[in-house]
Design an enzyme around this catalytic site. Sequence first.
Site, mmCIF file in Angstrom:
data_model
loop_
_atom_site.group_PDB
_atom_site.id
_atom_site.type_symbol
_atom_site.label_atom_id
_atom_site.label_comp_id
_atom_site.label_asym_id
_atom_site.label_seq_id
_atom_site.Cartn_x
_atom_site.Cartn_y
_atom_site.Cartn_z
ATOM 1 N N GLU A 59 -3.952 -28.551 28.243
ATOM 2 C CA GLU A 59 -4.956 -29.247 27.408
ATOM 3 C C GLU A 59 -4.146 -30.816 26.838
ATOM 4 O O GLU A 59 -4.805 -31.853 26.695
ATOM 5 C CB GLU A 59 -6.153 -28.441 27.428
ATOM 6 C CG GLU A 59 -6.688 -27.745 28.808
ATOM 7 C CD GLU A 59 -7.508 -26.839 27.464
ATOM 8 O OE1 GLU A 59 -7.270 -25.481 27.772
ATOM 9 O OE2 GLU A 59 -8.830 -27.705 27.436
ATOM 10 N N TYR A 67 -7.919 1.045 -3.701
ATOM 11 C CA TYR A 67 -6.305 1.499 -3.863
ATOM 12 C C TYR A 67 -6.334 0.605 -4.478
ATOM 13 O O TYR A 67 -5.923 -1.421 -4.088
ATOM 14 C CB TYR A 67 -5.895 1.663 -2.754
ATOM 15 C CG TYR A 67 -5.269 0.996 -2.166
ATOM 16 C CD1 TYR A 67 -5.718 0.820 -1.024
ATOM 17 C CD2 TYR A 67 -4.706 0.289 -2.102
ATOM 18 C CE1 TYR A 67 -5.748 0.259 0.454
ATOM 19 C CE2 TYR A 67 -3.992 -1.169 -0.916
ATOM 20 C CZ TYR A 67 -4.420 -1.030 0.603
ATOM 21 O OH TYR A 67 -4.315 -1.712 0.979
ATOM 22 N N THR A 123 1.559 -4.712 3.862
ATOM 23 C CA THR A 123 1.630 -5.398 5.771
ATOM 24 C C THR A 123 0.580 -6.470 5.884
ATOM 25 O O THR A 123 1.162 -6.893 6.520
ATOM 26 C CB THR A 123 0.502 -3.665 6.402
ATOM 27 O OG1 THR A 123 -0.663 -3.710 5.776
ATOM 28 C CG2 THR A 123 0.724 -2.201 6.169
ATOM 29 N N ASP A 124 0.148 -6.563 4.783
ATOM 30 C CA ASP A 124 -0.510 -7.815 4.970
ATOM 31 C C ASP A 124 0.893 -9.394 5.246
ATOM 32 O O ASP A 124 -0.420 -9.865 6.170
ATOM 33 C CB ASP A 124 -1.117 -8.246 3.958
ATOM 34 C CG ASP A 124 -2.697 -7.757 3.448
ATOM 35 O OD1 ASP A 124 -3.386 -7.716 2.882
ATOM 36 O OD2 ASP A 124 -2.701 -6.745 4.237
ATOM 37 N N LYS A 174 0.514 -7.897 12.964
ATOM 38 C CA LYS A 174 -0.750 -6.985 11.716
ATOM 39 C C LYS A 174 -2.572 -7.808 12.896
ATOM 40 O O LYS A 174 -2.406 -8.856 12.496
ATOM 41 C CB LYS A 174 -1.077 -7.171 10.628
ATOM 42 C CG LYS A 174 -1.887 -6.096 10.086
ATOM 43 C CD LYS A 174 -1.933 -5.873 8.121
ATOM 44 C CE LYS A 174 -3.184 -5.111 8.079
ATOM 45 N NZ LYS A 174 -3.318 -4.885 6.067
ATOM 46 N N THR A 220 0.682 -1.230 -0.096
ATOM 47 C CA THR A 220 -0.056 -0.040 0.036
ATOM 48 C C THR A 220 1.185 0.803 -0.406
ATOM 49 O O THR A 220 0.396 2.133 -0.224
ATOM 50 C CB THR A 220 -0.692 -0.124 1.344
ATOM 51 O OG1 THR A 220 -1.646 -0.945 1.302
ATOM 52 C CG2 THR A 220 -1.672 1.178 1.322
HETATM 53 N N1 DAS Z 1 -2.741 -5.545 0.910
HETATM 54 C C1 DAS Z 1 -1.488 -5.378 1.743
HETATM 55 C C2 DAS Z 1 -0.885 -4.981 1.038
HETATM 56 O O1 DAS Z 1 0.221 -4.938 0.326
HETATM 57 C C3 DAS Z 1 -1.988 -3.643 1.533
HETATM 58 C C4 DAS Z 1 -0.896 -2.914 2.849
HETATM 59 O O2 DAS Z 1 -1.322 -2.472 3.060
HETATM 60 O O3 DAS Z 1 0.319 -2.596 2.522
HETATM 61 O O4 DAS Z 1 -0.199 -6.226 2.643
#
Ligand code: DAS
Length: 366
Positions: A321, A65, A131-132, A204, A52
Site C-alpha cells: 500500500e 514481585y 521476559t520483557d 513475548k 522474574t
Molecule cells: N519485568 C519482567 C522482566 O524482568 C519480569 C519477567 O518476566 O522476567 O522482564
Amino acid sequence: MISRRGLALLVAIMGGASVMPVFSYAKDTSVAPVSHKQVTLPRVLVLATGGTISGKADTRSAIGYDAGAVTGAQLIAGVPGVEKLAVLQVEQISNIASQNMNNQVWFKLAERIRRAFANNEADAVVITHGTDTMEETAFFLDAVIGDARPVILTGAMRPSTAISADGPANMYEAVKVAADPQARGRGVLVVLNDEVHSARGVSKMHTTALQTFHSPNLGPVGYVDPASVRFVAPARSQQHLDLPADHKLPRVQIVYAHADMDAQQIDDAVKDGARGIVIAGMGDGNVSTDALAGVERATKAGVVVVRSTRVGNGFVNRDVEVDDDHYGLVASMDLNPQKARILLQLLLANGKTSAADIQNAFSATL
Ligand code: DAS
C-alpha cells in the site's frame, strides 16, 4: 570388584542360570570390571542478568514481585539434577528487571560470550533474563556472536517464591538444550515452557501467561521435556555484524501508528537526532497520508525509515500500500518493531546507510 558369590547372586536375582552373567569374568575367577566410558559433561557458562526468574514475591498484590532479587548461583542451587546435564559455571552480569535492559549490559554479555568461546572456556552459554526484553537481547546477540556453539536464553513468568514457579523447570530445560549437540549452529535460542524458539522468530505475546512466548511467523524450532530435546526446523545461517568498537548504537526511534495520526512523532524524532525511524504501522505497515509526508521529510533529511507493523503477526512486504521505491523506505519483512530497531542500529553502526543495502540485510536471513 564383585565376588563370584556376588556374581552368582546377581545372576540369580536377574532370573537364574539362563540369564547371561552381567559381567564377563576372567579365568582367575575375579571379575574383569566393565570398562566405563569416561562420560565428559559439556561445560555450560551461565550468565545471570536478573528478571522474574530471580524474582521474589511482594505482598503489594496477588501476583506482585520484585525481579532480580535472587542471584544466578542461588537459582542453579534450586534446580535439582541440573548438575547431571553439564559442568556449570555461574557469573552474575547484572541483576535487573529486563524493562531496564540496556546497551551496556548487551555489550558486556556479547563480549563475555565471545571471550568464553575464543578461550574455549565453555561449550555453550545459558543466559537467565527477564521476559520483557528477552527477545531483543536474544536478537542482538544472535546478530553479533557468530559462533556455532549454543547460546540459550531463559526466564520465568512467576517469581522463584511463587506457587508452581516456572523458573526451575525452564532453567533445567535451557541447560538440557544447551548441552545437546543438536543445538549447535542454530544461532541464539529462547527456551521456556517446553518450547525452543529462534531469536529471529520469538516474541513475548501475553502479559502474564506461562506460555507467553510464541514465534508467530516462523513457529517454534524445537521442543524440550525432561526426556528429550527435539528440533523440528533445519539449522539456518545467521548474518554476523560487528560490535561497534565505541560500544555505541545510533539512535533509532520507534513511532507507533494510530488512527487520526499526524507527522508530529516523526518530525520530533528527526529533530531529536534519530538516524533511523521504525514505524510500528497499522496493518501491513501503514501510516496516514499526513504521517507519510513526515516520512518523506525524514528520508530527505538522511534518516533511514523502516516500515514494520503493530499487529504482531505476518510479513511487511515492499510496495504493497506504500510505494517504498518512491519514498526510499525499507520493509521489515517478518521483524517486529523492536527487532527491526536493533537490526537497523547494528547496520548503521556497521556503515550500511543506503535503503537498498539495509533492505537486503532485512531480507537476507529469512
Ligand atoms: N519485568 C519482567 C522482566 O524482568 C519480569 C519477567 O518476566 O522476567 O522482564
